[in-house]
Design a protein around this motif. Structure first.
Motif, PDB file in Angstrom:
ATOM      1  N   ASP A  19      -2.216  54.196 -38.504  1.00 52.21           N
ATOM      2  CA  ASP A  19      -1.747  53.973 -39.882  1.00 52.21           C
ATOM      3  C   ASP A  19      -0.388  54.618 -40.141  1.00 52.21           C
ATOM      4  O   ASP A  19       0.207  54.391 -41.199  1.00 52.21           O
ATOM      5  CB  ASP A  19      -2.759  54.527 -40.885  1.00 52.21           C
ATOM      6  CG  ASP A  19      -4.078  53.753 -40.868  1.00 52.21           C
ATOM      7  OD1 ASP A  19      -4.051  52.562 -40.500  1.00 52.21           O
ATOM      8  OD2 ASP A  19      -5.109  54.350 -41.215  1.00 52.21           O
ATOM      9  N   ALA A  20       0.092  55.401 -39.203  1.00 55.64           N
ATOM     10  CA  ALA A  20       1.366  56.108 -39.379  1.00 55.64           C
ATOM     11  C   ALA A  20       2.546  55.201 -39.020  1.00 55.64           C
ATOM     12  O   ALA A  20       2.384  54.197 -38.308  1.00 55.64           O
ATOM     13  CB  ALA A  20       1.383  57.347 -38.501  1.00 55.64           C
ATOM     14  N   PRO A  21       3.739  55.531 -39.485  1.00 59.17           N
ATOM     15  CA  PRO A  21       4.937  54.774 -39.083  1.00 59.17           C
ATOM     16  C   PRO A  21       5.128  54.829 -37.572  1.00 59.17           C
ATOM     17  O   PRO A  21       4.691  55.776 -36.911  1.00 59.17           O
ATOM     18  CB  PRO A  21       6.074  55.507 -39.796  1.00 59.17           C
ATOM     19  CG  PRO A  21       5.435  56.288 -40.889  1.00 59.17           C
ATOM     20  CD  PRO A  21       4.062  56.637 -40.413  1.00 59.17           C
ATOM     21  N   ARG A  22       5.790  53.795 -37.035  1.00 60.32           N
ATOM     22  CA  ARG A  22       6.117  53.765 -35.602  1.00 60.32           C
ATOM     23  C   ARG A  22       7.461  54.415 -35.339  1.00 60.32           C
ATOM     24  O   ARG A  22       7.843  54.619 -34.185  1.00 60.32           O
ATOM     25  CB  ARG A  22       6.145  52.332 -35.098  1.00 60.32           C
ATOM     26  CG  ARG A  22       4.829  51.805 -34.528  1.00 60.32           C
ATOM     27  CD  ARG A  22       3.679  51.835 -35.501  1.00 60.32           C
ATOM     28  NE  ARG A  22       2.498  51.151 -34.966  1.00 60.32           N
ATOM     29  CZ  ARG A  22       1.357  51.038 -35.614  1.00 60.32           C
ATOM     30  NH1 ARG A  22       1.225  51.573 -36.827  1.00 60.32           N
ATOM     31  NH2 ARG A  22       0.330  50.400 -35.076  1.00 60.32           N
ATOM     32  N   LEU A  63      10.739  56.995 -37.526  1.00 59.02           N
ATOM     33  CA  LEU A  63      11.242  57.641 -38.734  1.00 59.02           C
ATOM     34  C   LEU A  63      12.673  57.157 -38.950  1.00 59.02           C
ATOM     35  O   LEU A  63      13.638  57.802 -38.536  1.00 59.02           O
ATOM     36  CB  LEU A  63      11.186  59.167 -38.596  1.00 59.02           C
ATOM     37  CG  LEU A  63       9.803  59.766 -38.329  1.00 59.02           C
ATOM     38  CD1 LEU A  63       9.896  61.281 -38.232  1.00 59.02           C
ATOM     39  CD2 LEU A  63       8.798  59.346 -39.386  1.00 59.02           C
ATOM     40  N   ASP A  64      12.797  56.002 -39.570  1.00 62.18           N
ATOM     41  CA  ASP A  64      14.098  55.379 -39.769  1.00 62.18           C
ATOM     42  C   ASP A  64      14.555  55.400 -41.226  1.00 62.18           C
ATOM     43  O   ASP A  64      15.728  55.121 -41.504  1.00 62.18           O
ATOM     44  CB  ASP A  64      14.078  53.929 -39.284  1.00 62.18           C
ATOM     45  CG  ASP A  64      13.970  53.830 -37.766  1.00 62.18           C
ATOM     46  OD1 ASP A  64      14.388  54.786 -37.081  1.00 62.18           O
ATOM     47  OD2 ASP A  64      13.457  52.807 -37.267  1.00 62.18           O
ATOM     48  N   THR A  65      13.654  55.694 -42.143  1.00 59.96           N
ATOM     49  CA  THR A  65      13.983  55.724 -43.566  1.00 59.96           C
ATOM     50  C   THR A  65      13.361  56.957 -44.204  1.00 59.96           C
ATOM     51  O   THR A  65      12.434  57.564 -43.656  1.00 59.96           O
ATOM     52  CB  THR A  65      13.432  54.475 -44.285  1.00 59.96           C
ATOM     53  OG1 THR A  65      11.989  54.527 -44.264  1.00 59.96           O
ATOM     54  CG2 THR A  65      13.905  53.188 -43.614  1.00 59.96           C
ATOM     55  N   ASP A  66      13.857  57.300 -45.379  1.00 65.89           N
ATOM     56  CA  ASP A  66      13.283  58.435 -46.098  1.00 65.89           C
ATOM     57  C   ASP A  66      11.818  58.176 -46.433  1.00 65.89           C
ATOM     58  O   ASP A  66      10.988  59.092 -46.376  1.00 65.89           O
ATOM     59  CB  ASP A  66      14.074  58.703 -47.379  1.00 65.89           C
ATOM     60  CG  ASP A  66      13.508  59.880 -48.158  1.00 65.89           C
ATOM     61  OD1 ASP A  66      13.602  61.024 -47.674  1.00 65.89           O
ATOM     62  OD2 ASP A  66      12.940  59.654 -49.248  1.00 65.89           O
ATOM     63  N   ALA A  67      11.481  56.936 -46.764  1.00 65.60           N
ATOM     64  CA  ALA A  67      10.086  56.606 -47.077  1.00 65.60           C
ATOM     65  C   ALA A  67       9.180  56.860 -45.875  1.00 65.60           C
ATOM     66  O   ALA A  67       8.059  57.371 -46.023  1.00 65.60           O
ATOM     67  CB  ALA A  67       9.978  55.152 -47.529  1.00 65.60           C
ATOM     68  N   GLN A  68       9.641  56.530 -44.688  1.00 65.46           N
ATOM     69  CA  GLN A  68       8.844  56.781 -43.488  1.00 65.46           C
ATOM     70  C   GLN A  68       8.725  58.272 -43.203  1.00 65.46           C
ATOM     71  O   GLN A  68       7.667  58.744 -42.760  1.00 65.46           O
ATOM     72  CB  GLN A  68       9.464  56.052 -42.300  1.00 65.46           C
ATOM     73  CG  GLN A  68       9.294  54.536 -42.367  1.00 65.46           C
ATOM     74  CD  GLN A  68      10.053  53.822 -41.271  1.00 65.46           C
ATOM     75  OE1 GLN A  68      11.113  54.268 -40.819  1.00 65.46           O
ATOM     76  NE2 GLN A  68       9.513  52.702 -40.825  1.00 65.46           N
TER      77      GLN A  68
END
Length: 210
Positions: free
Chosen positions: A41-44, A46-51
């Motif tokens: 369920d986690a991001p793949r 960290l490319d954005t502040d939301a991630q």
């Protein structure tokens, strides 16, 4: 000391094994890192502040639910997700790779800087330094503009370091924190300033403290 660690992003079995092997190679005698994937369920990346924010929330939850039998906890991430929030609230210490590596620079009087894969990560490193009260010691963070796959490609990562490290060295940085927990810099790479592996340094400090 057995340390329970979690990744900040969801990684496949091959990448998890690579990171685990890296911890095993870098850990001093008496220190064992047991690394777990944060989950699908986690991001793949960290490319954005939301991630970055989503990752931090999931890491905090995972560390709060860590099983018994460990002497400390560790986010497998140079952004120290949850470290400031959880410090002193759990029965065991929560170590932060950035807190330890940047803290060592502060204690030894070295003017330091960092490189980061992208702007979201660079901004978070600056924010973490501010939370720790060390903004004045961090000269800056240069962005490498690399995708997440470069983390496991040491030659590609090293190829992007020269100009960034040169800029920071010219600004007065004596050491540059490599802004990722899982990157190896190939032996023989010559750069204008010392590039610090935050994982290697943090593990040495943890081992010395034990």
């Amino acid at each position: 000391m057995r340390i329970y660690a979690v990744t900040p992003i969801h990684v496949d079995a091959e990448e998890l094994a690579r990171r685990q092997a890296r911890y095993a190679a870098l850990s001093p005698p008496g220190v064992e890192i047991v690394l777990h994937d944060i989950g699908p369920d986690a991001p793949r990346a960290l490319d954005t502040d939301a991630q970055v924010r989503e990752s931090e929330s999931l890491v905090v939850e995972a560390l709060r639910r860590a099983p018994d039998g460990f002497d400390a906890l560790l986010p497998d991430c140079v952004l120290d997700p949850g470290v400031a929030l959880l410090a002193g609230t759990l029965p065991v210490p929560v170590f932060g790779l950035l807190r330890l590596s940047l803290g060592w620079a502060v204690l030894t009087g070295r003017r330091s800087a960092a490189v980061a894969r992208n702007k979201a990560i660079a901004d978070e490193i600056v924010a973490r330094a501010e939370v720790y009260g060390w903004s004045s010691t961090l000269i800056g963070v240069e962005v490498l503009d690399l995708d997440v796959h470069a983390i496991a490609d040491s030659d590609r990562w090293a190829g992007g370091l020269g100009g960034a490290v040169g800029t920071l060295a010219a600004a007065g940085a004596r050491s540059v924190i490599n802004g990722c927990s899982a990157v190896d810099i190939p032996a023989g790479v010559v750069l204008p300033a010392r590039v610090v592996d935050p994982t290697a340094l943090a593990l040495r400090l943890i081992g010395a403290g034990e």
